[in-house]
Design an enzyme around this catalytic site. Structure first.
Site, mmCIF file in Angstrom:
data_model
loop_
_atom_site.group_PDB
_atom_site.id
_atom_site.type_symbol
_atom_site.label_atom_id
_atom_site.label_comp_id
_atom_site.label_asym_id
_atom_site.label_seq_id
_atom_site.Cartn_x
_atom_site.Cartn_y
_atom_site.Cartn_z
ATOM 1 N N ASN A 1 5.696 5.135 0.738
ATOM 2 C CA ASN A 1 6.575 6.302 0.663
ATOM 3 C C ASN A 1 7.334 6.259 -0.658
ATOM 4 O OD1 ASN A 1 8.335 8.424 0.986
ATOM 5 N ND2 ASN A 1 9.242 7.699 2.894
ATOM 6 N N THR B 1 11.450 6.482 -0.497
ATOM 7 C CA THR B 1 12.234 5.311 -0.102
ATOM 8 C C THR B 1 11.897 4.097 -0.960
ATOM 9 O OG1 THR B 1 10.609 4.898 1.646
ATOM 10 C CG2 THR B 1 12.614 6.069 2.270
ATOM 11 N N LYS C 1 2.140 -4.389 -0.717
ATOM 12 C CA LYS C 1 2.881 -5.578 -1.116
ATOM 13 C C LYS C 1 4.365 -5.315 -0.874
ATOM 14 C CE LYS C 1 -0.354 -6.944 -4.766
ATOM 15 N NZ LYS C 1 -0.513 -7.248 -6.207
ATOM 16 N N GLU D 1 12.545 -6.948 -2.422
ATOM 17 C CA GLU D 1 13.283 -7.969 -3.151
ATOM 18 C C GLU D 1 12.983 -8.029 -4.640
ATOM 19 O OE1 GLU D 1 13.901 -11.615 -0.291
ATOM 20 O OE2 GLU D 1 12.110 -10.536 0.315
#
Length: 710
Positions: free
Chosen positions: A597, A600, A666, A670
């Site tokens: 998406n 986001t 993936k 982070e």
């Protein structure tokens, strides 16, 4: 019975197109209930009492006055609390943090250790009684002072080995034409999410039910069942909406205390941590002292790489911040040595915090690479591309895609890197010195087994059930899109239910592995269901359900180095008179597999980069050595980046397919923070000619560093 087929493929695949959050309206209208808001009949409220000394023993607790206060139902402490089991392996195979085993003994290992729980009819009554509880201590000398080369530091294996080594380091350094030998430090940092930690426990028909804010119901069920010697099937944990986690929302003292109180009182009990309590009980990122030694030929090719890191841990539990681990992926050398060590102090136990190891480790390593580029007279990007490994520098495994060079090339083009004068301290805008910097980023792209179920209903809709956790990343929406494409229907026909341990075991939202692991399980179930529907079988009124388990498929993956990669760019303005540093713009280009998406995902990347600004310029928790506690344990004393600190930030990605990966996803949660602080620090050097090797780059440190060096 009627026959329902999934129809023809949608003209435009759902995955890869921007979609607003499926639960967005509920969140902005308040319809979405978080853990501290779910109503229960007969709900009681618990308030934790924390120690006021940093080391010692509880000499006595006088609960009589508190018990006489209005509404107070119980005071639990080490004398009367239920006993729990601590001899078991936790989620990562290690022993659980004993902080979770509250009220089991009279020892106090750090300031803010839970010593009692006061339970009352209302939260206000519980708090008032908790503040009135008299606890006497036998105080002992404590040590909270962290220094990198502590004589008691020792290596600890965390989720990666503590030490790796190949080649003769001293010999390669001696033979190197250029050497960088520098120490870098990062401070204690805290991940206080918007939603405080909250848990409600109750017994329902002999089954323990916990409404909680966590990053994985499977995780919490396992820990609570082990602690209280319960059959995991007799524990249900629900966590429908979570207002942020970042590694902090695992199993903590408040959940265990709530279960204890509910067991004793046989009624629902809710425990919510205050913002100040979260600084003691929700974990944090340890400070680090890192030494990086790089040796290279005159052409910039690495001959020697050493990355050593020291972090702290508590006296009751070992947790290591594996900052040296990032070097094991990024660059190779004939001599390649890394080590992660810890020192025990009288402090709370650190924990996972967004990009554990990679965030502080990339600051040191990427700043050192910048210093090496300066000494070699080579462009920082060219130096990194020159030292691209063709296989894992330590593992020797092939990379399952390593598109870092493409990230740098695209980022350099869009950032205008080729117009950069490499000499520092030359560009000005009035009173501001301007500089630009860059850094590389990487983060592991793993997957762990998960289960999921997909149900086809007679009305043509589908329900997906999986014990996933949406901690603000948009996972619920991403899984809706993944399921829609697998079923070949529009997203509007798919309803995703998450956050309930009764849906079966699944990976936690952590390590940037959540969406990848869950999407794999959802796709497997949806594919099988679609095949069954294609056979023309009828659907009974209750629907047809297919369940998947990816354990075997993930176990069959060929060994490889699997990572997301990225290139970070930053432009800063520095006022050396006031010491003010302003980030003017940032750009991050990432190779992160299949983007589910874009809406986001871009928010995740930018959020991580903003956290990088915060890490570089603001965040720093300071401990008072006399008391052992924090100076300003709240979001007034602990500074984070605000709207005024956030400039123009652009995040984008390149095409990064992995034909051998059945999912192609993936992690992106982070990697946005990795390398960001280094890019900013490198830009500050370019602006001023002065290296800042300690974070944050505060105004006083800029002033004390002196005049710019051209």
């Amino acid at each position: 019975m009627t026959t329902v087929t999934t129809g023809t493929p949608t003209p435009t695949p759902s995955v890869g197109t921007a979609h607003t959050r499926v639960e967005g309206r509920d969140k902005v209208t308040g319809a979405a209930r978080y853990a501290g808001e779910v109503p229960f009949d007969g709900l009681a409220h618990g308030w934790l009492v924390l120690s006021t000394v940093a080391r010692g023993r509880i000499r006595g607790i006088d609960a009589a006055a508190a018990l006489d206060m209005p509404g107070v139902l119980a005071v639990l402490d080490h004398r009367n609390a239920p006993r729990v089991e601590t001899d078991y392996a936790g989620l990562m195979g290690s022993k659980p943090d004993p902080t979770c085993a509250v009220f089991q003994h009279d020892r106090v290992p750090h300031l803010g250790w839970p010593v009692a729980l006061v339970v009352a009819e209302t939260s206000e009554q519980a708090r008032e009684a908790a503040e009135a509880l008299v606890v006497e201590y036998e105080q002992e000398p404590h040590d909270v002072g962290f220094k990198g080369e502590h004589p008691d530091a020792y290596p600890v294996d965390g989720h990666v080995p503590a030490v790796t080594a190949k080649g003769d380091l001293d010999a390669e350094l001696a033979a190197s034409a250029v050497v960088v030998d520098a120490e870098y430090t990062t401070p204690e940092e805290h991940h206080n999410p918007m939603e405080p930690h909250a848990a409600t426990a109750r017994w329902d028909g002999g089954r323990l039910e916990v409404i909680d804010s966590n990053q994985g119901t499977t995780w919490v069920v396992g820990e609570l069942a082990s602690l209280f010697s319960l059959d995991p099937a007799s524990v249900r944990v629900r966590s429908e909406h979570v207002g942020g986690g970042f590694g902090s929302k695992g199993v903590r003292a408040h959940q265990v205390a709530a279960v204890m109180a509910a067991t004793v009182l046989q009624r629902p009990v809710r425990v919510v941590l205050t913002r100040r309590q979260m600084f003691s009980l929700a974990g944090y990122r340890s400070p680090t002292t890192q030494r990086v030694r790089l040796g290279a030929g005159a052409d910039g090719r690495l001959r020697a790489l050493e990355h050593r890191s020291v972090s702290l841990t508590s006296t009751v539990h070992e947790f290591v911040e594996p900052s040296a681990g990032v070097a094991r992926v990024m660059y190779d050398a004939d001599a390649h040595h890394t080590a992660n060590r810890v020192v025990r102090l009288d402090v709370p136990t650190p924990t996972w915090m967004r990009a554990p190891g990679e965030a502080p480790g990339s600051f040191a390593l990427e700043a050192a690479l910048d210093e090496l580029a300066e000494k070699c007279g080579i462009d920082p990007i060219e130096l990194r591309l020159l030292n691209e490994p063709d296989k894992g520098p330590v593992s020797g495994l092939p990379f399952a895609g390593r598109n870092l060079p493409a990230c740098f090339r695209e980022g350099a083009r869009r950032f205008g890197w080729t117009d950069r004068d490499p000499r520092p301290g030359l560009r000005r805008d009035g009173r501001w010195l301007l500089g630009t910097g860059t850094a590389a980023a990487s983060f592991g792209a793993g997957a762990l087994p998960s289960t999921a179920s997909v149900t086809a209903h007679p009305d043509g809709t589908f329900t997906v059930r999986i014990s996933a956790a949406d901690i603000g990343t948009g996972a619920r929406t991403a899984l809706t899109l993944v399921a829609a494409d697998a079923l070949r229907v529009p997203p509007e026909q798919v309803h995703v239910r998450i956050g309930d341990s009764d849906f079966g075991p699944a990976m936690i939202a952590g390590g940037s592995m959540g969406t990848r692991s869950w999407a794999w399980a959802v796709t497997a179930a949806a594919d099988e269901l679609r095949d069954r529907l294609a056979l023309g079988t009828g659907i009974p009124p209750e629907g047809i359900t297919v369940r998947s388990d990816t354990t075997a498929a993930i176990g069959a993956l060929a060994p490889a180095e699997r990572h997301s990669f990225g290139a970070q760019f930053a432009e800063v303005a520095v006022d050396v008179t006031t010491g003010e540093v302003r980030v003017r713009r940032m750009l991050g280009i990432f190779a992160a597999g299949r983007i589910v998406n874009p809406l986001t995902a871009r928010g995740q990347f930018r959020g991580g980069m903003i956290w990088g600004i915060s890490m570089a310029l603001h965040e720093e928790a300071v401990r008072d050595r006399a008391s052992g506690g924090h100076v300003g344990a709240d979001l007034a004393g602990y500074h984070v980046a605000t709207h005024a600190d956030v400039p123009h930030i652009e995040a984008d990605w390149i095409d990064d397919p992995d034909p051998k990966d059945p999912v192609g996803i993936k992690g992106i949660g982070e990697i946005g923070i990795v390398g960001a602080a280094a890019a900013i620090a490198n830009a500050v050097w370019h602006a001023t000619g002065i290296r800042h090797r300690s974070l944050p780059i505060r105004p006083d440190r800029v002033i004390l560093a002196g005049e710019p060096r051209a």
